[in-house]
Design a protein around this motif. Structure first.
Motif, PDB file in Angstrom:
ATOM      1  N   ASP A  81       0.831  -1.209   0.000  1.00 49.04           N
ATOM      2  CA  ASP A  81       0.000   0.000   0.000  1.00 49.04           C
ATOM      3  C   ASP A  81       0.864   1.258   0.000  1.00 49.04           C
ATOM      4  O   ASP A  81       0.511   2.264  -0.630  1.00 49.04           O
ATOM      5  CB  ASP A  81      -0.932   0.001   1.207  1.00 49.04           C
ATOM      6  N   GLN A  82       1.982   1.221   0.706  1.00 46.73           N
ATOM      7  CA  GLN A  82       2.897   2.369   0.687  1.00 46.73           C
ATOM      8  C   GLN A  82       3.446   2.604  -0.720  1.00 46.73           C
ATOM      9  O   GLN A  82       3.526   3.748  -1.184  1.00 46.73           O
ATOM     10  CB  GLN A  82       4.046   2.146   1.666  1.00 46.73           C
ATOM     11  N   GLN A 140       5.545   5.737  -2.741  1.00 49.68           N
ATOM     12  CA  GLN A 140       6.744   5.650  -1.911  1.00 49.68           C
ATOM     13  C   GLN A 140       7.633   4.491  -2.379  1.00 49.68           C
ATOM     14  O   GLN A 140       7.149   3.511  -2.950  1.00 49.68           O
ATOM     15  CB  GLN A 140       6.365   5.437  -0.440  1.00 49.68           C
ATOM     16  N   THR A 141       8.912   4.626  -2.102  1.00 49.82           N
ATOM     17  CA  THR A 141       9.878   3.557  -2.365  1.00 49.82           C
ATOM     18  C   THR A 141      10.420   3.061  -1.035  1.00 49.82           C
ATOM     19  O   THR A 141      10.922   3.849  -0.235  1.00 49.82           O
ATOM     20  CB  THR A 141      11.033   4.056  -3.246  1.00 49.82           C
ATOM     21  N   ALA A 145       8.702  -0.785  -4.839  1.00 46.65           N
ATOM     22  CA  ALA A 145       8.717   0.458  -5.612  1.00 46.65           C
ATOM     23  C   ALA A 145       7.441   0.539  -6.438  1.00 46.65           C
ATOM     24  O   ALA A 145       6.895  -0.482  -6.856  1.00 46.65           O
ATOM     25  CB  ALA A 145       9.945   0.516  -6.520  1.00 46.65           C
ATOM     26  N   PRO A 146       6.964   1.752  -6.684  1.00 52.31           N
ATOM     27  CA  PRO A 146       5.755   1.906  -7.511  1.00 52.31           C
ATOM     28  C   PRO A 146       6.057   1.676  -8.982  1.00 52.31           C
ATOM     29  O   PRO A 146       7.164   1.944  -9.457  1.00 52.31           O
ATOM     30  CB  PRO A 146       5.331   3.357  -7.242  1.00 52.31           C
ATOM     31  N   LEU A 147       5.057   1.156  -9.691  1.00 48.09           N
ATOM     32  CA  LEU A 147       5.133   1.016 -11.140  1.00 48.09           C
ATOM     33  C   LEU A 147       4.320   2.141 -11.754  1.00 48.09           C
ATOM     34  O   LEU A 147       3.099   2.184 -11.613  1.00 48.09           O
ATOM     35  CB  LEU A 147       4.574  -0.338 -11.584  1.00 48.09           C
ATOM     36  N   GLY A 198       0.693   0.167 -10.232  1.00 46.99           N
ATOM     37  CA  GLY A 198       0.944  -1.080  -9.521  1.00 46.99           C
ATOM     38  C   GLY A 198       2.187  -0.955  -8.672  1.00 46.99           C
ATOM     39  O   GLY A 198       2.737   0.139  -8.491  1.00 46.99           O
ATOM     40  N   ALA A 199       2.638  -2.084  -8.154  1.00 41.43           N
ATOM     41  CA  ALA A 199       3.845  -2.092  -7.309  1.00 41.43           C
ATOM     42  C   ALA A 199       4.625  -3.368  -7.580  1.00 41.43           C
ATOM     43  O   ALA A 199       4.054  -4.409  -7.905  1.00 41.43           O
ATOM     44  CB  ALA A 199       3.474  -2.004  -5.840  1.00 41.43           C
ATOM     45  N   VAL A 200       5.945  -3.264  -7.475  1.00 43.40           N
ATOM     46  CA  VAL A 200       6.813  -4.431  -7.583  1.00 43.40           C
ATOM     47  C   VAL A 200       7.529  -4.595  -6.248  1.00 43.40           C
ATOM     48  O   VAL A 200       8.045  -3.628  -5.684  1.00 43.40           O
ATOM     49  CB  VAL A 200       7.816  -4.288  -8.746  1.00 43.40           C
TER      50      VAL A 200
END
Length: 556
Positions: free
Chosen positions: A250-251, A256-257, A281-283, A294-296
């Motif tokens: 969620d962060q 945010q990274t 990290a955010p995509l 999204g996020a990875v």
């Protein structure tokens, strides 16, 4: 119109560029008699130009050579990158389709000279993409009355060739993308780390084998619940680490990274539980969507490292305990001898004897040095012992009331006894210095900073220990005139085992724990510690704050 419609169908039916060539040549053959046709196309995306030459029967080398020279001259007249006949000769591709050959083959090689020729630019939306050229051995073959129709045919061919090249480029990009996708899947599947990718809602869209095993350990099969956000899966589960992982995702979805955040997977009762390091990290989507798409998340197993750290801390703790036993005896006997010599010197002073010439004075100075070095060694041992306590959260504090002025005076005296090059001054800016804290720990902090001040100012100079009042806190600062700290090291000087790596500091001994332990002690008291450059530009000033009365939460 019916004829043009027929011609258009020929080009539409073509599946590759060679079929486009055949459709063009078949159409031109209905209008003209020609010995050879040439199609010159501009290169795309850094590719060189392309030249296709289609003779209807064998031509002499001199005829072909003159063809290429005329094509080069025509290309350089229109909007075409400069090209030489030699470059065209090297790049030429010869094609001789059987359906365009003469019904009665020539028995001899044709003429060596060109009688008539026709050049037409191949254009798409006023953009020239190439050149169409027709050649014949006889003169006056190409009827100018058919020129307008020939231009229309050339335009059809240009559009068909451009569409074909775009399709080939698209297919090449798809092949390249598919290759990269398969390669990425292979890399992800072979990773030793767990990797998962979510969409903008936090639902898992991709994960590798290691990540799948983690979810199986939590008794969650993500394939059975596609599209469900991770936070909802975590809310229905009683696995604590899953909720922490969902919070990290969620962060990342807010932009945010997160780097190297520890996540304990194993049972807390284990000696060294399975521990992962999370980085997320955010995509990003595109410039029109500010929120991530999204996020990875990458989870790296650091259990082995934690095991090594624990073994190292246990070893250091055992060795430190073994060192403390003889050190306590050395300090005790040294203090006993100091008190005896001090009493003897006081007695001789009452008798009026000059103490500077007495052997006891020299012995007392030597014992002061032994006492100072023993204190220094005790701080090193304490730092080693405190390392494991800080690492595992077991730094206990024994709060008692005492006066900071007395503690600072004692530390100044011990430090001064160990150096003749420095002048250590105590500057008290307060009248009442009573504080409730762990006296031994605060002495350890002051001693560690004083040791550094002396060690990193080898040319001597003044060292000033200042005590000030700052509201409900005391502020203790220690300034020296040494080599200072470069700005690039400021973010690391309070890390454990960290020592500045430069030519100036390489000669100084130390294990890099003093400031690390000092920060842990100060923060455990509810204070803060920091560094500031001196206004003169030389030396360092380390400071820390200490609450007059600790909070009950901190005290407990």
């Amino acid at each position: 119109m019916e004829y043009l419609n027929t011609i258009g169908k020929r080009f539409v039916a073509a599946n590759d560029r060679f079929q486009v060539h055949r459709a063009l040549l078949a159409t031109l053959q209905e209008l003209y008699s020609f010995s050879a046709c040439a199609i010159l196309l501009k290169g795309q995306h850094g590719d060189p130009f392309e030249l296709s030459i289609i003779p209807r029967y064998p031509l002499s080398s001199s005829f072909l050579q003159e063809m290429i020279q005329r094509i080069a001259r025509a290309a350089n007249i229109i909007d075409f990158p400069h090209v030489t006949p030699e470059e065209l000769a090297v790049a030429a591709y010869f094609d001789a389709p059987d359906d365009l050959a003469l019904m009665e083959p020539q028995t001899t090689v044709g003429s060596s000279e060109i009688g008539d020729f026709l050049h037409l630019p191949l254009a798409v939306e006023d953009r020239i993409i190439g050149l169409l050229s027709l050649f014949h051995e006889r003169e006056g073959v190409f009827d100018t009355q058919l020129l307008q129709l020939t231009r229309i045919i050339a335009d059809y061919a240009a559009i068909a060739l451009e569409n074909m090249r775009l399709r080939e480029r698209e297919q090449a990009l798809w092949r390249e993308a598919e290759f990269e996708r398969r390669r990425l899947e292979l890399i992800i599947s072979s990773m030793a780390e767990a990797l998962l990718i979510t969409n903008a809602q936090g639902a898992i869209v991709s994960l590798n084998r290691f990540a799948e095993q983690l979810f199986q350990q939590a008794e969650i099969d993500t394939r059975l619940e596609p599209g469900v956000p991770l936070r909802q899966l975590a809310a229905r589960s009683n696995v604590p680490w899953l909720r922490e992982l969902a919070h990290v995702v969620d962060q990342a979805l807010t932009g945010q990274t997160i780097k190297n955040q520890e996540l304990i997977i194993g049972e807390s009762g284990e000696t060294v539980p399975l521990t992962l390091s999370i980085s997320a990290a955010p995509l990003s989507q595109d410039s029109h969507h500010p929120l991530p798409g999204g996020a990875v998340v990458v989870l790296n197993d650091i259990t082995d490292r934690k095991q090594i750290e624990k073994l190292k801390d246990e070893f250091v703790s055992v060795v430190s305990h073994e060192l403390r036993t003889p050190l306590t005896a050395i300090k005790g006997y040294t203090q006993h001898l100091v008190r005896r010599l001090e009493r003897r010197l006081r007695q001789q002073a009452r008798e009026g004897r000059d103490q500077s010439e007495l052997p006891e004075s020299y012995d007392l100075r030597s014992l002061y040095i032994v006492q100072s070095e023993a204190e220094h060694l005790e701080r090193l041992v304490s730092d080693l012992l405190d390392l494991s306590r800080v690492q595992w959260g077991r730094l206990d504090l024994q709060y008692t009331p005492f006066y900071l002025a007395d503690l600072l005076a004692e530390q100044v005296r011990l430090a001064q006894a160990n150096t003749e090059q420095h002048i250590i001054q105590l500057d008290l800016q307060v009248q009442d210095s009573k504080v409730i804290a762990d006296r031994q720990r605060i002495a350890q902090v002051v001693g560690n900073i004083l040791d550094n001040a002396i060690k990193y100012s080898p040319q001597g100079g003044h060292v000033i220990v200042r005590l000030e009042s700052a509201g409900e806190e005391f502020l203790i600062s220690i300034s020296d005139e040494g080599i200072g700290v470069s700005p690039e090291y400021l973010d690391h000087i309070f890390e454990r085992f960290y020592r500045v790596r430069n030519a100036a500091s390489r000669q100084y001994s130390g294990i890099g724990l003093g400031l690390y332990v000092a920060r842990a002690i100060v923060e455990a008291h509810g204070g803060r510690i920091g560094y500031a450059s001196n206004q003169s530009g030389m030396g360092s000033t380390f400071y820390f704050s200490l609450p007059r009365i600790p909070n009950p939460a901190e005290k407990g």
